[in-house]
Design a protein around this motif. Structure first.
Motif, PDB file in Angstrom:
ATOM      1  N   LEU A 109     -10.814   0.587   1.608  1.00  0.00           N
ATOM      2  CA  LEU A 109      -9.958   0.303   2.758  1.00  0.00           C
ATOM      3  C   LEU A 109      -9.664   1.576   3.545  1.00  0.00           C
ATOM      4  O   LEU A 109      -9.627   1.567   4.777  1.00  0.00           O
ATOM      5  N   HIS A 110      -9.448   2.676   2.819  1.00  0.00           N
ATOM      6  CA  HIS A 110      -9.141   3.940   3.495  1.00  0.00           C
ATOM      7  C   HIS A 110     -10.370   4.531   4.172  1.00  0.00           C
ATOM      8  O   HIS A 110     -10.316   4.944   5.338  1.00  0.00           O
ATOM      9  N   ASP A 111     -11.486   4.552   3.438  1.00  0.00           N
ATOM     10  CA  ASP A 111     -12.670   5.239   3.946  1.00  0.00           C
ATOM     11  C   ASP A 111     -13.367   4.467   5.054  1.00  0.00           C
ATOM     12  O   ASP A 111     -13.941   5.070   5.964  1.00  0.00           O
ATOM     13  N   GLU A 112     -13.341   3.151   4.980  1.00  0.00           N
ATOM     14  CA  GLU A 112     -14.109   2.365   5.945  1.00  0.00           C
ATOM     15  C   GLU A 112     -13.197   1.598   6.907  1.00  0.00           C
ATOM     16  O   GLU A 112     -13.147   1.908   8.101  1.00  0.00           O
ATOM     17  N   THR A 113     -12.457   0.635   6.381  1.00  0.00           N
ATOM     18  CA  THR A 113     -11.623  -0.177   7.253  1.00  0.00           C
ATOM     19  C   THR A 113     -10.521   0.648   7.895  1.00  0.00           C
ATOM     20  O   THR A 113     -10.257   0.518   9.101  1.00  0.00           O
ATOM     21  N   GLY A 114      -9.884   1.513   7.101  1.00  0.00           N
ATOM     22  CA  GLY A 114      -8.792   2.322   7.651  1.00  0.00           C
ATOM     23  C   GLY A 114      -9.264   3.255   8.751  1.00  0.00           C
ATOM     24  O   GLY A 114      -8.621   3.379   9.800  1.00  0.00           O
ATOM     25  N   GLN A 115     -10.375   3.925   8.533  1.00  0.00           N
ATOM     26  CA  GLN A 115     -10.890   4.830   9.551  1.00  0.00           C
ATOM     27  C   GLN A 115     -11.330   4.074  10.796  1.00  0.00           C
ATOM     28  O   GLN A 115     -11.135   4.554  11.922  1.00  0.00           O
ATOM     29  N   ALA A 116     -11.918   2.905  10.601  1.00  0.00           N
ATOM     30  CA  ALA A 116     -12.336   2.111  11.759  1.00  0.00           C
ATOM     31  C   ALA A 116     -11.133   1.668  12.580  1.00  0.00           C
ATOM     32  O   ALA A 116     -11.151   1.722  13.820  1.00  0.00           O
ATOM     33  N   LYS A 139      -8.100   1.106  -7.271  1.00  0.00           N
ATOM     34  CA  LYS A 139      -8.499   2.375  -6.661  1.00  0.00           C
ATOM     35  C   LYS A 139      -9.724   2.187  -5.770  1.00  0.00           C
ATOM     36  O   LYS A 139      -9.815   2.768  -4.687  1.00  0.00           O
ATOM     37  N   ARG A 140     -10.681   1.375  -6.254  1.00  0.00           N
ATOM     38  CA  ARG A 140     -11.880   1.131  -5.453  1.00  0.00           C
ATOM     39  C   ARG A 140     -11.531   0.438  -4.145  1.00  0.00           C
ATOM     40  O   ARG A 140     -12.027   0.819  -3.073  1.00  0.00           O
ATOM     41  N   ILE A 141     -10.679  -0.583  -4.242  1.00  0.00           N
ATOM     42  CA  ILE A 141     -10.288  -1.307  -3.028  1.00  0.00           C
ATOM     43  C   ILE A 141      -9.534  -0.378  -2.077  1.00  0.00           C
ATOM     44  O   ILE A 141      -9.786  -0.366  -0.861  1.00  0.00           O
ATOM     45  N   ALA A 142      -8.610   0.406  -2.629  1.00  0.00           N
ATOM     46  CA  ALA A 142      -7.851   1.335  -1.791  1.00  0.00           C
ATOM     47  C   ALA A 142      -8.772   2.352  -1.125  1.00  0.00           C
ATOM     48  O   ALA A 142      -8.611   2.689   0.057  1.00  0.00           O
ATOM     49  N   ARG A 143      -9.763   2.849  -1.886  1.00  0.00           N
ATOM     50  CA  ARG A 143     -10.690   3.840  -1.342  1.00  0.00           C
ATOM     51  C   ARG A 143     -11.545   3.238  -0.235  1.00  0.00           C
ATOM     52  O   ARG A 143     -11.738   3.859   0.821  1.00  0.00           O
ATOM     53  N   ASP A 202     -16.254 -10.018  -2.378  1.00  0.00           N
ATOM     54  CA  ASP A 202     -16.500  -9.442  -3.699  1.00  0.00           C
ATOM     55  C   ASP A 202     -15.378  -9.770  -4.665  1.00  0.00           C
ATOM     56  O   ASP A 202     -15.592  -9.955  -5.866  1.00  0.00           O
ATOM     57  N   LEU A 203     -14.144  -9.815  -4.146  1.00  0.00           N
ATOM     58  CA  LEU A 203     -13.013 -10.110  -5.011  1.00  0.00           C
ATOM     59  C   LEU A 203     -13.021 -11.574  -5.449  1.00  0.00           C
ATOM     60  O   LEU A 203     -12.801 -11.873  -6.621  1.00  0.00           O
ATOM     61  N   ARG A 204     -13.267 -12.475  -4.529  1.00  0.00           N
ATOM     62  CA  ARG A 204     -13.291 -13.905  -4.852  1.00  0.00           C
ATOM     63  C   ARG A 204     -14.087 -14.637  -3.792  1.00  0.00           C
ATOM     64  O   ARG A 204     -13.563 -14.981  -2.733  1.00  0.00           O
ATOM     65  N   PRO A 205     -15.378 -14.886  -4.028  1.00  0.00           N
ATOM     66  CA  PRO A 205     -16.191 -15.549  -3.008  1.00  0.00           C
ATOM     67  C   PRO A 205     -15.720 -16.974  -2.761  1.00  0.00           C
ATOM     68  O   PRO A 205     -15.495 -17.737  -3.705  1.00  0.00           O
ATOM     69  N   LEU A 217     -14.394  -5.753   5.820  1.00  0.00           N
ATOM     70  CA  LEU A 217     -13.258  -6.450   5.215  1.00  0.00           C
ATOM     71  C   LEU A 217     -13.695  -7.768   4.596  1.00  0.00           C
ATOM     72  O   LEU A 217     -13.244  -8.140   3.514  1.00  0.00           O
ATOM     73  N   ARG A 218     -14.591  -8.459   5.252  1.00  0.00           N
ATOM     74  CA  ARG A 218     -15.101  -9.715   4.700  1.00  0.00           C
ATOM     75  C   ARG A 218     -15.890  -9.479   3.420  1.00  0.00           C
ATOM     76  O   ARG A 218     -15.784 -10.250   2.462  1.00  0.00           O
ATOM     77  N   HIS A 219     -16.699  -8.419   3.404  1.00  0.00           N
ATOM     78  CA  HIS A 219     -17.438  -8.087   2.180  1.00  0.00           C
ATOM     79  C   HIS A 219     -16.479  -7.793   1.035  1.00  0.00           C
ATOM     80  O   HIS A 219     -16.702  -8.217  -0.106  1.00  0.00           O
ATOM     81  N   LEU A 220     -15.425  -7.059   1.340  1.00  0.00           N
ATOM     82  CA  LEU A 220     -14.452  -6.705   0.307  1.00  0.00           C
ATOM     83  C   LEU A 220     -13.770  -7.942  -0.250  1.00  0.00           C
ATOM     84  O   LEU A 220     -13.613  -8.102  -1.463  1.00  0.00           O
TER      85      LEU A 220
END
Length: 322
Positions: free
Chosen positions: A113-120, A107-111, A166-169, A160-163
């Motif tokens: 992606l939607h709020d930041e990457t998706g809108q951009a 949910k966090r990743i989806a949010r 965070d998942l797997r540096p 997107l790079r930050h995301l």
């Protein structure tokens, strides 16, 4: 073993071999036997007759001892069944919490992606759709809009790079635990304005991928707890390499907390600490937490380094600060 006069006749009682049926039997008024199994006492049993009888007989000693042994085995089996049920219940709880954590992460990743990457990306697509007409009618505005779209695309790429990091540096897989912790400490400092002093003692060694991942996730969870709950102004992360173990100390100057109260069932704030404890247990290590309200907190984790896969990469001076 006591006879009807209260005298101790234990030395005259034999459980094996079976006494001769014709031998003289001693009236027994009280018996007290330990319940032992695998050289461990699990309880005791006491048999007692009325003072006036009828009494037990010493000839019945083998049967009484055998019953006590069977009772001890039954108690041990009951404990084992109870432990198995508790283990199964804990496993189910851990599975449920792992599932919930996965869903929360999705949910966090989806949010994000939607709020930041998706809108951009949406803004980028809309801007590009009008670029052709704008270039024909107003080239100067087209150049200005092009700069804006370039800034939007750069911001989206950074998010997107930050995301992904965070998942797997990538530092963890390519450069190892030390580089990954150094990078993550810098990221936390930049994002949350929390200065983190990262120190290393001992000879830096590459560990097994599983152990490095475990230690990185522990540090990640610990720093996340500090950011969310501690109200700290500074944090210190110390990694100590020893021949047979690796120790991690995470300290902050925050508000501290009542450890006993936080770890109570249903407290709600202990999930992070429980997650750390579970990771440490899976690595065969141990952890301690020292904290009091108003005095900050110190988390110490020590895990065996038996899975070291590489030799010394470099030697750092004690308390080398990054």
């Amino acid at each position: 073993w006591q006879d009807r006069y209260g005298r101790d006749v234990s030395s005259q009682i034999t459980a094996t071999p079976l006494p001769d049926k014709q031998s003289k039997s001693i009236p027994i008024q009280r018996v007290r036997l330990p319940l032992e199994t695998r050289q461990q006492m699990v309880g005791a049993v006491m048999l007692e007759t009325a003072p006036e009888g009828p009494y037990l007989l010493s000839l019945e000693a083998p049967t009484i001892v055998a019953l006590a042994r069977q009772l001890a085995i039954a108690i041990e089996n009951a404990w084992l069944v109870l432990q198995l049920k508790e283990r199964d219940a804990r496993r189910s709880e851990l599975l449920q919490r792992a599932t919930n954590a996965q869903e929360a992460e999705r949910k966090r990743i989806a949010r994000e992606l939607h709020d930041e990457t998706g809108q951009a990306l949406t803004a980028l697509a809309l801007g590009l759709s009008g670029m052709r007409r704008l270039m024909e009618k107003a080239p100067e505005k087209a150049v200005e809009q092009f700069s804006q779209l370039q800034s939007i695309s750069t911001t989206a790429l950074d998010e997107l790079r930050h995301l992904i990091a965070d998942l797997r540096p990538s530092h963890l897989d390519v450069l190892g635990l030390v580089a990954a912790l150094r990078w993550y400490s810098e990221q936390v400092t930049q994002r949350y304005a929390l200065p983190i002093e990262f120190q290393i003692t001992g000879e830096i060694m590459r560990l097994s991928p599983e152990l490095e991942t475990t230690l990185f996730r522990i540090a990640q969870e610990g720093l996340s707890n500090i950011v969310k709950h501690a109200g700290a102004k500074h944090a210190w992360l110390l990694l100590t390499f020893a021949p047979e173990s690796v120790q991690m100390n995470l300290r902050d100057d925050g508000e501290g907390f009542d450890l006993a109260r936080v770890l109570q069932p249903g407290a709600g704030r202990a999930w992070g600490l429980i997650g750390i404890q579970e990771r440490v247990a899976l690595a065969g290590g141990d952890m301690t937490i020292e904290t009091n309200p108003g005095e900050g907190a110190v988390l110490t984790v020590r895990v065996p380094s038996m899975s070291i896969i590489d030799h010394t990469l470099e030697r750092q001076e004690s308390h080398a600060t990054y």
